[in-house]
Design an enzyme around this catalytic site. Structure first.
Site, short mmCIF file in Angstrom:
data_model
loop_
_atom_site.label_atom_id
_atom_site.label_comp_id
_atom_site.label_asym_id
_atom_site.label_seq_id
_atom_site.Cartn_x
_atom_site.Cartn_y
_atom_site.Cartn_z
N THR A 1 1.18 -1.23 0.25
CA THR A 1 -0.40 0.21 0.17
C THR A 1 0.98 1.52 0.13
O THR A 1 1.92 1.02 0.36
CB THR A 1 -1.13 0.15 0.98
OG1 THR A 1 -1.74 -1.02 1.56
CG2 THR A 1 -1.77 1.00 1.29
N LYS B 1 -7.03 2.26 -3.05
CA LYS B 1 -6.31 1.22 -2.09
C LYS B 1 -6.51 2.17 -0.87
O LYS B 1 -7.70 1.22 0.13
CB LYS B 1 -5.02 1.01 -2.53
CG LYS B 1 -4.41 0.38 -1.25
CD LYS B 1 -4.96 -0.96 -0.13
CE LYS B 1 -4.93 -1.69 0.75
NZ LYS B 1 -5.73 -2.83 0.89
N HIS C 1 -32.27 -1.36 6.90
CA HIS C 1 -33.05 -0.43 6.30
C HIS C 1 -31.94 -1.18 4.87
O HIS C 1 -30.87 -1.21 5.27
CB HIS C 1 -32.25 1.35 6.86
CG HIS C 1 -33.05 1.93 5.66
ND1 HIS C 1 -31.35 2.15 4.55
CD2 HIS C 1 -33.70 2.80 5.95
CE1 HIS C 1 -32.77 3.27 3.86
NE2 HIS C 1 -33.64 3.38 4.31
N CYS D 1 -3.16 -2.26 8.59
CA CYS D 1 -3.58 -1.12 7.31
C CYS D 1 -4.37 0.26 7.92
O CYS D 1 -4.76 1.30 7.43
CB CYS D 1 -4.94 -2.39 6.56
SG CYS D 1 -3.45 -4.25 6.36
N1 SAJ Z 1 -13.56 -3.68 13.70
C1 SAJ Z 1 -14.40 -2.69 14.37
N2 SAJ Z 1 -15.29 -3.09 13.51
C2 SAJ Z 1 -15.61 -3.17 12.54
C3 SAJ Z 1 -15.38 -4.29 12.18
C4 SAJ Z 1 -13.68 -4.40 12.34
O1 SAJ Z 1 -13.45 -2.63 15.07
O2 SAJ Z 1 -17.08 -3.51 12.65
C5 SAJ Z 1 -12.06 -3.67 13.92
C6 SAJ Z 1 -10.92 -4.70 14.46
O3 SAJ Z 1 -11.21 -5.05 15.72
C7 SAJ Z 1 -9.41 -4.58 13.70
C8 SAJ Z 1 -9.52 -3.37 13.06
O4 SAJ Z 1 -10.62 -2.84 13.10
O5 SAJ Z 1 -8.61 -3.73 15.45
C9 SAJ Z 1 -9.45 -3.41 11.50
O6 SAJ Z 1 -9.79 -4.97 11.37
P1 SAJ Z 1 -10.42 -5.48 9.94
O7 SAJ Z 1 -11.00 -6.58 9.85
O8 SAJ Z 1 -11.57 -3.77 9.59
O9 SAJ Z 1 -9.68 -5.54 9.05
P2 SAJ Z 1 -7.82 -5.37 8.52
O10 SAJ Z 1 -7.13 -3.91 8.66
O11 SAJ Z 1 -7.63 -7.32 9.13
O12 SAJ Z 1 -7.90 -6.02 6.82
C10 SAJ Z 1 -8.32 -4.44 6.36
C11 SAJ Z 1 -9.25 -4.88 5.36
N3 SAJ Z 1 -10.14 -3.51 4.29
C12 SAJ Z 1 -11.15 -3.72 4.09
O13 SAJ Z 1 -12.00 -3.98 4.69
C13 SAJ Z 1 -11.14 -2.00 3.07
C14 SAJ Z 1 -8.82 -5.66 4.07
O14 SAJ Z 1 -9.10 -6.03 2.64
C15 SAJ Z 1 -7.18 -4.79 3.25
O15 SAJ Z 1 -6.72 -5.98 2.47
C16 SAJ Z 1 -6.12 -4.67 4.74
O16 SAJ Z 1 -7.11 -4.03 5.71
C17 SAJ Z 1 -5.38 -4.25 4.07
O17 SAJ Z 1 -3.53 -5.16 4.39
O18 SAJ Z 1 -5.14 -3.44 3.85
#
Ligand code: SAJ
Length: 409
Positions: free
Chosen positions: A119, A204, A242, A258
């Site tokens: 990225t 990205k 919704h 990320c």
């Molecule tokens: N989290 C929340 N609430 C949610 C979802 C996640 O608090 O409803 C938190 C998680 O616990 C964690 C953080 O967000 O601490 C990030 O976790 P995640 O599962 O949302 O994402 P990552 O960081 O594991 O992966 C993301 C993904 N990006 C998107 O969904 C847009 C993945 O597709 C990317 O490839 C990755 O970043 C990356 O490498 O950029």
């Protein structure tokens, strides 16, 4: 068809990608400057835990994947190295990408394609990578071709997402884009969109920023609902019925390398313009301290005061992975350290190394020694044995515990 590809960086993205190519009929060399890591891979030992990865690794070995500390002479290179950011300026630090490209230029042949999967913030390739190639007297588009094909896979479901997710390929020249598309089609079943490099870079970062903002909205709602004694989970559940609403879940903060990092690139590069993005970052970064406030309120209510009896369950940045980078629990412990508070007890079944003070490796011993359990990460491990928490005071930041005496964010 391409003869051989060299993937630079055998980390969380480079390794699964290399394995996927290798098991799809492409000859692959995975390079990494970390000698110990390369040795471990050559001995047949996988370097991190991820569902489906051990099987894929075994299969790739039978297909002849190679691992080396050197770069090889091939016609296609994929760069999957980390892109840290400067904590103060919030700007990307492309040092590892630059180093990888320099290493490639030392060994590659004329006409080679360099694909950056790491990225990078918008215009990083223009500002930092093109000059490195030009310095060598090479002409981009003739001697070397450049592309940006950012990864999109989610830790915890990487193998499946590598196959199924749509991908973006940013290039200067469409024919090169078509060639790269064909290469990725050896395993990728999703749509592959060809665009220009700056658009691919921006897209990205925008994807991860979108998710950060959505989570920040959920976290802000959690704070609002707490202040007015409303159930945020019930409200989000109903609102999401919704057809055009899809709010994510609140939690103890946002970690990982990320979502908690990429939006800062936009804040750093577009000062004064990236306002919602900055607010979202601040809200998500405030959550570990909000958890601490909740612990304080709950202990007061329960007549408890001994911090040494408080245990944090979970040290990774999210459930069922072993990655602790930027994890909310680490952020919480750092906040306590800043306030000169004693370190809390910590347990995580996915973390076998000693990373923090007062870290336990035995779940039962951890439970014996604490009265208050803060669920920071909803690993399957705790979901399967939630009944062991009976009798404890629980702060469940992930909404997975339905025992009596369990408080929510
Ligand atoms: N989290 C929340 N609430 C949610 C979802 C996640 O608090 O409803 C938190 C998680 O616990 C964690 C953080 O967000 O601490 C990030 O976790 P995640 O599962 O949302 O994402 P990552 O960081 O594991 O992966 C993301 C993904 N990006 C998107 O969904 C847009 C993945 O597709 C990317 O490839 C990755 O970043 C990356 O490498 O950029």
């Amino acid at each position: 068809m391409n003869k051989k590809i060299n993937i630079i960086g055998m980390g969380y993205i480079g390794l699964p990608t290399a394995l996927m190519f290798a098991t799809s009929g492409v000859k692959v060399v995975g390079s990494d400057y970390n000698r110990a890591l390369v040795e471990q891979l050559n001995q047949g030992k996988i370097t991190f835990e991820e569902s489906g990865l051990p099987e894929l690794f075994e299969h790739a070995r039978t297909c002849g994947i190679e691992f080396d500390t050197n770069y090889h002479t091939t016609d296609i290179y994929i760069v999957a190295v980390p892109t840290p950011y400067d904590k103060v300026s919030k700007k990307i630090d492309p040092v590892y990408v630059i180093k990888a490209v320099r290493g490639i230029l030392d060994v590659c042949e004329v006409g080679a394609v360099i694909i950056i999967e790491s990225t990078v913030s918008p215009s990083t390739i223009d500002r930092f990578i093109r000059p490195v190639i030009n310095e060598k007297g090479l002409v981009i588009g003739r001697d070397i071709h450049l592309a940006h094909a950012p990864e999109r896979i989610i830790p915890g479901n990487m193998v499946d997402e590598l196959k199924k997710n749509a991908r973006t390929i940013g290039v200067d020249d469409r024919t090169i884009g078509e060639r790269i598309k064909k290469l990725y089609e050896s395993f990728c079943e999703g749509e592959i969109v060809i665009t220009d490099i700056r658009t691919a870079e921006m897209t990205k970062v925008v994807e991860n920023t979108y998710r950060d903002i959505n989570i920040a909205f959920a976290n802000e709602l959690a704070k609002i609902c707490r202040s007015d004694d409303l159930d945020v989970y019930e409200i989000i559940r109903i609102a999401n019925k919704h057809p055009r609403v899809n709010i994510l879940q609140p939690g103890p903060g946002v970690g990982g390398h990320c979502i908690s990092v990429d939006p800062w690139f936009l804040v750093g590069d577009y000062p004064g313009l990236a306002n919602i993005i900055l607010a979202a970052r601040k809200i998500n970064d405030s959550m570990p301290e909000f958890v601490l406030e909740r612990v304080h309120q709950i202990m007061k209510k329960e007549g408890l005061s001994d911090l040494s009896k408080v245990g944090l369950y979970g040290l990774t940045y999210k459930e069922n992975v072993d990655d602790v980078r930027e994890s909310p629990t680490l952020q919480l412990l750092e906040a306590m350290e800043r306030h000169l508070a004693p370190a809390l007890k910590v347990f995580d079944p996915w973390v076998s190394k000693d990373l923090v003070e007062n870290q336990y490796h035995d779940f039962d011993q951890f439970l014996t020694d604490v009265e208050v359990v803060v669920i920071m990460v909803a690993h399957q491990h705790i979901k399967d044995q939630m009944s062991k928490l009976k009798g404890k005071v629980i702060l469940d930041t992930k909404n997975v515990c339905h025992l009596e005496n369990s408080y929510k964010l």
